[in-house]
Design an enzyme around this catalytic site. Structure first.
Site, PDB file in Angstrom:
ATOM      1  N   CYS A   1       0.825  -1.227   0.000  1.00 55.56           N
ATOM      2  CA  CYS A   1       0.000   0.000   0.000  1.00 55.56           C
ATOM      3  C   CYS A   1       0.849   1.263   0.000  1.00 55.56           C
ATOM      4  CB  CYS A   1      -0.879   0.055   1.242  1.00 55.56           C
ATOM      5  SG  CYS A   1      -1.666  -1.469   1.683  1.00 55.56           S
TER       6      CYS A   1
ATOM      7  N   HIS B   1      -5.226   1.102   6.221  1.00 57.03           N
ATOM      8  CA  HIS B   1      -5.895   0.347   5.155  1.00 57.03           C
ATOM      9  C   HIS B   1      -6.473  -0.923   5.770  1.00 57.03           C
ATOM     10  CE1 HIS B   1      -6.913  -1.692   1.561  1.00 57.03           C
ATOM     11  NE2 HIS B   1      -5.887  -2.514   1.559  1.00 57.03           N
TER      12      HIS B   1
ATOM     13  N   HIS C   1      -9.166  -4.403   5.479  1.00 57.43           N
ATOM     14  CA  HIS C   1      -9.927  -5.323   4.637  1.00 57.43           C
ATOM     15  C   HIS C   1     -11.183  -5.703   5.418  1.00 57.43           C
ATOM     16  CE1 HIS C   1      -6.508  -6.924   1.786  1.00 57.43           C
ATOM     17  NE2 HIS C   1      -6.637  -5.606   1.750  1.00 57.43           N
TER      18      HIS C   1
ATOM     19  N   GLU D   1     -25.410   9.387  14.688  1.00 56.43           N
ATOM     20  CA  GLU D   1     -24.618  10.139  15.667  1.00 56.43           C
ATOM     21  C   GLU D   1     -23.108  10.012  15.404  1.00 56.43           C
ATOM     22  OE1 GLU D   1     -25.480  12.284  17.708  1.00 56.43           O
ATOM     23  OE2 GLU D   1     -23.841  12.461  19.155  1.00 56.43           O
TER      24      GLU D   1
ATOM     25  N   HIS E   1     -12.884  -5.084  -1.625  1.00 57.21           N
ATOM     26  CA  HIS E   1     -11.501  -5.133  -1.160  1.00 57.21           C
ATOM     27  C   HIS E   1     -11.365  -4.557   0.263  1.00 57.21           C
ATOM     28  CE1 HIS E   1      -7.043  -3.900  -2.202  1.00 57.21           C
ATOM     29  NE2 HIS E   1      -7.198  -4.127  -0.918  1.00 57.21           N
TER      30      HIS E   1
HETATM   31 ZN   LIG Z   1      -5.582  -4.241   0.458  1.00 57.49          ZN
END
Ligand SMILES: [Zn+2]
Length: 223
Positions: A84, A102, A104, A126, A182
């Site tokens: 990433c 990141h 999943h 809220e 993803h």
């Molecule tokens: Zn990923």
């Protein structure tokens, strides 16, 4: 390795700790997901393709904003930097971010399956108050709608960068981008903000899934 005693908020302490928490939340299972934290102008990045709940302090990569490696894990561990990384750097370049997460998360994947559009609208909840509007430089009020973009998945994480960059420009208020089937990328001015927002987004997505699967309209009584 530049790590002083009692430095609990150092990325070498935080990244393993947060990865363990995210693993328990089901956000980074199967070695998926990743995290990066900016600290003293350097970018700390979790390794790729490893058991996220078992990351050690020495396993973290450190680079500068130009991609030059400053510190790497011991060679014998055969670790690679997070796939990433190009997206993390894209966020740091475009936004006032101090950390990028990141996940999943299954909630994100379920929601992207239920929602074929290229954006998701969160309203009337809220927990919207925990989401930051990057354009207005403040948190949302609970009577405001949050629009979160969805981009299509690609074969490799690095191939998302071009679309990701275009989407950051198109949605200047957004502090998250979903990748269909993803996961999602969430960022904040520091690791606390990124983590809090990740939790708020995931919570809201869980409610949206409930709403969509039960065909429930959220009431407008906040307005
Ligand atoms: Zn990923």
């Amino acid at each position: 390795m530049s790590l002083k005693n009692n430095e609990n908020e150092h990325p070498r302490i935080l990244i393993p700790e947060l990865c363990k928490q995210f693993y328990i939340s089901g956000w980074v299972t199967g070695t998926g997901g990743g995290i990066s934290i900016k600290y003293n102008g350097h970018i700390y990045i979790a390794p790729s393709g490893v058991q996220k709940e078992r990351i050690q302090s020495e396993d973290i990569f450190v680079q500068d904003m130009n991609g030059i490696d400053l510190e790497v894990p011991p060679k014998e561990k055969l670790l690679n930097k997070s796939q990433c990384t190009p997206i993390f750097i894209c966020v740091y370049n475009e936004r006032n971010a101090g950390a990028v997460i990141h996940t999943h998360s299954p909630e994100v994947v379920k929601l992207s399956l239920l929602n074929p559009e290229n954006e998701v609208r969160i309203k009337g909840l809220e927990m919207i108050k925990g989401i930051f509007n990057d354009e207005l430089d403040r948190f949302y009020n609970n009577d405001e709608d949050v629009i979160v973009p969805i981009i299509e998945n690609s074969k490799f994480e690095r191939d998302l960068v071009h679309t990701f960059h275009k989407t950051l420009k198109k949605y200047p208020a957004s502090s998250a981008i979903l990748v269909r089937n993803h996961g999602m990328y969430v960022w904040g001015k520091d690791w606390k903000s990124a983590k809090t927002q990740c939790e708020c987004y995931d919570y809201c997505f869980n409610i949206l899934i409930f709403q969509k699967t039960h065909l429930i309209q959220i009431s407008e009584h906040n307005k």
